[in-house]
Design an enzyme around this catalytic site. Structure first.
Site, PDB file in Angstrom:
ATOM      1  N   LYS A  76      38.221   9.972  22.069  1.00 30.17           N
ATOM      2  CA  LYS A  76      38.201   9.445  23.439  1.00 30.17           C
ATOM      3  C   LYS A  76      36.965   9.967  24.172  1.00 30.17           C
ATOM      4  CE  LYS A  76      39.923  10.748  27.483  1.00 30.17           C
ATOM      5  NZ  LYS A  76      38.953  10.155  28.421  1.00 30.17           N
ATOM      6  N   GLY A  82      34.497  19.890  27.631  1.00 28.95           N
ATOM      7  CA  GLY A  82      34.786  19.486  29.007  1.00 28.95           C
ATOM      8  C   GLY A  82      34.987  20.706  29.875  1.00 28.95           C
ATOM      9  N   GLU A 142      34.768  23.664  23.890  1.00 31.22           N
ATOM     10  CA  GLU A 142      33.433  23.915  24.471  1.00 31.22           C
ATOM     11  C   GLU A 142      33.546  23.628  25.956  1.00 31.22           C
ATOM     12  OE1 GLU A 142      30.953  25.086  22.787  1.00 31.22           O
ATOM     13  OE2 GLU A 142      31.820  24.898  20.789  1.00 31.22           O
ATOM     14  N   CYS A 188      25.814  21.583  30.673  1.00 29.49           N
ATOM     15  CA  CYS A 188      26.565  22.843  30.654  1.00 29.49           C
ATOM     16  C   CYS A 188      25.635  24.035  30.428  1.00 29.49           C
ATOM     17  CB  CYS A 188      27.635  22.786  29.578  1.00 29.49           C
ATOM     18  SG  CYS A 188      26.988  22.343  27.970  1.00 29.49           S
ATOM     19  N   GLU A 224      31.211  27.053  38.769  1.00 27.81           N
ATOM     20  CA  GLU A 224      30.382  26.008  38.161  1.00 27.81           C
ATOM     21  C   GLU A 224      30.277  24.817  39.111  1.00 27.81           C
ATOM     22  OE1 GLU A 224      31.879  23.639  34.842  1.00 27.81           O
ATOM     23  OE2 GLU A 224      29.964  23.935  33.829  1.00 27.81           O
TER      24      GLU A 224
HETATM   25  P1  NDP Z   1      36.850  17.176  32.004  1.00 28.31           P
HETATM   26  O1  NDP Z   1      37.480  18.413  31.485  1.00 28.31           O
HETATM   27  O2  NDP Z   1      37.347  16.629  33.281  1.00 28.31           O
HETATM   28  O3  NDP Z   1      36.965  16.005  30.949  1.00 28.31           O
HETATM   29  C1  NDP Z   1      36.494  16.090  29.619  1.00 28.31           C
HETATM   30  C2  NDP Z   1      37.230  15.088  28.774  1.00 28.31           C
HETATM   31  O4  NDP Z   1      38.608  15.463  28.706  1.00 28.31           O
HETATM   32  C3  NDP Z   1      37.219  13.672  29.347  1.00 28.31           C
HETATM   33  O5  NDP Z   1      37.189  12.746  28.289  1.00 28.31           O
HETATM   34  C4  NDP Z   1      38.532  13.636  30.077  1.00 28.31           C
HETATM   35  O6  NDP Z   1      38.993  12.341  30.331  1.00 28.31           O
HETATM   36  C5  NDP Z   1      39.412  14.383  29.105  1.00 28.31           C
HETATM   37  N1  NDP Z   1      40.657  14.902  29.655  1.00 28.31           N
HETATM   38  C6  NDP Z   1      40.959  15.199  30.948  1.00 28.31           C
HETATM   39  N2  NDP Z   1      42.251  15.624  31.034  1.00 28.31           N
HETATM   40  C7  NDP Z   1      42.768  15.603  29.779  1.00 28.31           C
HETATM   41  C8  NDP Z   1      44.038  15.910  29.216  1.00 28.31           C
HETATM   42  N3  NDP Z   1      45.076  16.319  29.959  1.00 28.31           N
HETATM   43  N4  NDP Z   1      44.204  15.780  27.887  1.00 28.31           N
HETATM   44  C9  NDP Z   1      43.195  15.380  27.114  1.00 28.31           C
HETATM   45  N5  NDP Z   1      41.980  15.029  27.584  1.00 28.31           N
HETATM   46  C10 NDP Z   1      41.750  15.153  28.906  1.00 28.31           C
HETATM   47  O7  NDP Z   1      35.292  17.472  32.074  1.00 28.31           O
HETATM   48  P2  NDP Z   1      34.160  16.518  32.627  1.00 28.31           P
HETATM   49  O8  NDP Z   1      34.212  15.206  31.935  1.00 28.31           O
HETATM   50  O9  NDP Z   1      34.216  16.545  34.122  1.00 28.31           O
HETATM   51  O10 NDP Z   1      32.845  17.258  32.110  1.00 28.31           O
HETATM   52  C11 NDP Z   1      32.234  18.291  32.795  1.00 28.31           C
HETATM   53  C12 NDP Z   1      32.615  19.638  32.205  1.00 28.31           C
HETATM   54  O11 NDP Z   1      32.281  19.690  30.830  1.00 28.31           O
HETATM   55  C13 NDP Z   1      31.855  20.781  32.845  1.00 28.31           C
HETATM   56  O12 NDP Z   1      32.737  21.846  33.114  1.00 28.31           O
HETATM   57  C14 NDP Z   1      30.862  21.192  31.773  1.00 28.31           C
HETATM   58  O13 NDP Z   1      30.456  22.518  31.846  1.00 28.31           O
HETATM   59  C15 NDP Z   1      31.639  20.922  30.534  1.00 28.31           C
HETATM   60  N6  NDP Z   1      30.721  20.786  29.397  1.00 28.31           N
HETATM   61  C16 NDP Z   1      30.689  21.779  28.436  1.00 28.31           C
HETATM   62  C17 NDP Z   1      29.793  21.718  27.383  1.00 28.31           C
HETATM   63  C18 NDP Z   1      29.767  22.768  26.316  1.00 28.31           C
HETATM   64  O14 NDP Z   1      29.206  22.506  25.268  1.00 28.31           O
HETATM   65  N7  NDP Z   1      30.343  23.940  26.521  1.00 28.31           N
HETATM   66  C19 NDP Z   1      28.836  20.607  27.271  1.00 28.31           C
HETATM   67  C20 NDP Z   1      28.973  19.623  28.320  1.00 28.31           C
HETATM   68  C21 NDP Z   1      29.876  19.719  29.339  1.00 28.31           C
HETATM   69  P3  NDP Z   1      38.569  11.615  31.743  1.00 28.31           P
HETATM   70  O15 NDP Z   1      37.127  11.384  31.700  1.00 28.31           O
HETATM   71  O16 NDP Z   1      39.324  10.388  31.781  1.00 28.31           O
HETATM   72  O17 NDP Z   1      38.995  12.574  32.822  1.00 28.31           O
END
Ligand code: NDP
Length: 491
Positions: free
Chosen positions: A185, A238, A260, A294, A395
């Site tokens: 997803k 995320g 991550e 990130c 963040e």
């Molecule tokens: P989110 O945690 O909101 O979402 C990440 C993904 O998880 C999306 O596909 C989201 O869907 C999905 N998701 C949300 N809730 C659930 C759930 N209950 N169960 C399963 N999946 C779920 O993060 P963002 O998309 O806002 O991304 C930004 C974040 O990602 C920042 O904190 C950033 O630091 C981090 N990040 C970390 C990296 C790393 O390598 N450490 C690299 C890049 C980003 P939906 O979009 O529909 O909400």
């Protein structure tokens, strides 16, 4: 699709789930609007997939697994490299889609995001053929042990919106290279390039069901993936709060987890660094992709003896950055990904002011002519009175950096480590002993010295503390996507 298509993404572009090699509408016919951040307009709809859609994806993956897991490494490798080549051949089309969905400058998508996604397939296509297992002779016991690395089965991959295709493929490529089948997803906010990837996979000859892409909200579609009893591993990138939630759901089912998560990375500048190189790279590490990476160095610490000079030079450079429409070649800073995200980032500017932070430049929403409803914000530099204020601890994930001076190595090390996150750190110095002392003590999964975001796909990637659990990249990723089994034979 082997020849590059020059046509743009249609003005109104709805997408479908990719399940068992075919495109499908969501079973319940529920849809979500997809916004173009550069003008604030709805330009398509994406499936709001339910548990039933995820179940169909799982069934397809499960059916494909017995054959795919037994497909020779050479054949898997060939298909992954073919996907990589097709991505390269369709660079323009993918870059346009990524930019339109995410708001990032098209120049960035074309130079970095899409080529890196192609590299992911090429790299893991090659790596799987070099993934050796261990053997140990038990001397004196007339036995030999060897380690099998077996694919897990059906795995889940969930990715965020900031580097949409790059992070999506960073998971999918090693998962399928290792012989797993995938239910994936992408972020609901940036689904377009994941959708286009389905077409590419079919054309490259990836067997039906090996990769299944289900679109929808995290709280429904994502939740259905993480709750699925028979999806045995989850690779997630995320936010930290979402990662903690996934860990809570997955733990009772003993799923393998790679998380991550967020970062609040220090960029530490000593007076003995190569100044011009540091200055140019710091502009990039602060504001690339509108600061929505990130790994961005969002906390800048500068040795007191060069602090005033750095402040002046840095702010001058930032004022030169052009905020503009992502499709214009001259644009340095495109649109933020969504309206709620823009509002969140703007709130932090007010929080900083309330905490006696001084806005040295930026701080305002920008109206781009012809795209008045787009989500644009000036790159913003805030001088903070101390390292404990909220803008220095939380963040923000947008075009905001904080700066403050330091006097000693010990002092800056303490401040650098005094956050809940531990993803990456950057160090600018030409002092070898200091480099070693600090690199070893910084609480981060990645330390860059005199550079930033230089990537070698063989290296381990991931964070400590609230930045995550586990490592991706190189053989670490192939280890995550396989189960080790020891076989002991007495002879
Ligand atoms: P989110 O945690 O909101 O979402 C990440 C993904 O998880 C999306 O596909 C989201 O869907 C999905 N998701 C949300 N809730 C659930 C759930 N209950 N169960 C399963 N999946 C779920 O993060 P963002 O998309 O806002 O991304 C930004 C974040 O990602 C920042 O904190 C950033 O630091 C981090 N990040 C970390 C990296 C790393 O390598 N450490 C690299 C890049 C980003 P939906 O979009 O529909 O909400």
């Amino acid at each position: 699709m082997s020849k590059e298509k020059s046509n743009e993404i249609p003005a109104f572009a709805s997408i479908q789930n990719y399940i068992n090699g075919n495109f499908h509408n969501p079973i319940q016919d529920h849809w979500i609007d997809n916004y173009n951040p550069s003008n604030g307009e709805i330009y398509g709809q994406i499936p709001n997939s339910s548990k039933e859609d995820v179940e169909n994806a799982y069934i397809a993956a499960k059916s494909a697994f017995p054959v795919w897991s037994q497909t020779t490494l050479e054949e898997r490798s060939r298909i992954l490299i073919q996907i990589s080549e097709l991505l390269e051949a369709n660079l323009q089309r993918f870059a346009e889609a990524e930019s339109k969905d995410n708001g990032k400058p098209i120049s960035l998508a074309k130079a970095i995001d899409i080529p890196r996604a192609a590299s992911n397939f090429r790299f893991f296509g090659n790596a799987i053929t070099q993934f050796a297992s261990e053997s140990h002779e038990s001397v004196g016991q007339q036995a030999v042990n060897y380690t099998l690395r077996q694919p897990i089965g059906v795995v889940g991959c969930i990715s965020p919106w900031n580097l949409p295709l790059y992070l999506f493929t960073w998971k999918i490529a090693p998962a399928i290279a290792a012989g797993n089948c995938v239910v994936a997803k992408p972020s609901e906010i940036t689904p377009m390039t994941a959708y286009l990837l389905g077409e590419i996979c079919t054309e490259a000859g990836l067997p039906k069901g090996v990769l299944n892409i289900v679109h929808g909200l995290g709280t429904t579609t994502g939740q259905a993936i993480i709750e699925h009893q028979d999806i045995k591993a989850i690779s997630f990138t995320g936010g930290t709060a979402t990662g903690a939630h996934i860990a809570r759901v997955a733990a009772p089912m003993f799923k393998k987890l790679s998380l991550e998560l967020g970062g609040k990375n220090p960029n530490i500048i000593f007076a003995d660094c190569d100044y011009e190189d540091m200055l140019d790279t710091t502009v990039r590490s602060s504001f690339a992709n509108q600061g929505q990476i990130c790994l961005c160095g969002s906390r800048i610490f500068v040795e007191a003896s060069i602090y005033e000079k750095f402040k002046k030079d840095f702010v001058e450079k930032i004022k030169d950055l052009k905020v503009g429409h992502p499709s214009e070649a001259s644009t340095n800073i495109g649109a933020l990904v969504s309206k709620p995200h823009l509002e969140k980032v703007k709130d932090y500017i007010e929080i900083a002011k309330a905490e006696k932070g001084i806005v040295l430049c930026g701080g305002n929403q920008v109206t781009v002519k012809g795209y008045e409803n787009g989500y644009y914000l000036e790159p913003t530099v805030i001088e903070v009175p101390n390292d404990e204020c909220r803008v220095n601890q939380e963040e923000i994930f947008g075009p905001i950096v904080t700066i403050m001076p330091f006097n000693t190595e010990d002092e800056v090390l303490q401040m650098a480590n005094k956050v809940k996150y531990g993803l990456s750190a950057t160090l600018w110095t030409n002092n070898l002993k200091r480099t070693m002392r600090m690199s070893h003590q910084l609480q981060a999964g990645i330390v860059w010295v005199n550079t930033w975001m230089m990537r070698d796909l063989r290296t381990p990637f991931g964070g400590v503390k609230a930045s995550g659990v586990g490592r991706e990249g190189g053989f670490e990723a192939l280890r995550f996507f396989t189960e080790a089994k020891n076989v002991c034979i007495k002879y």
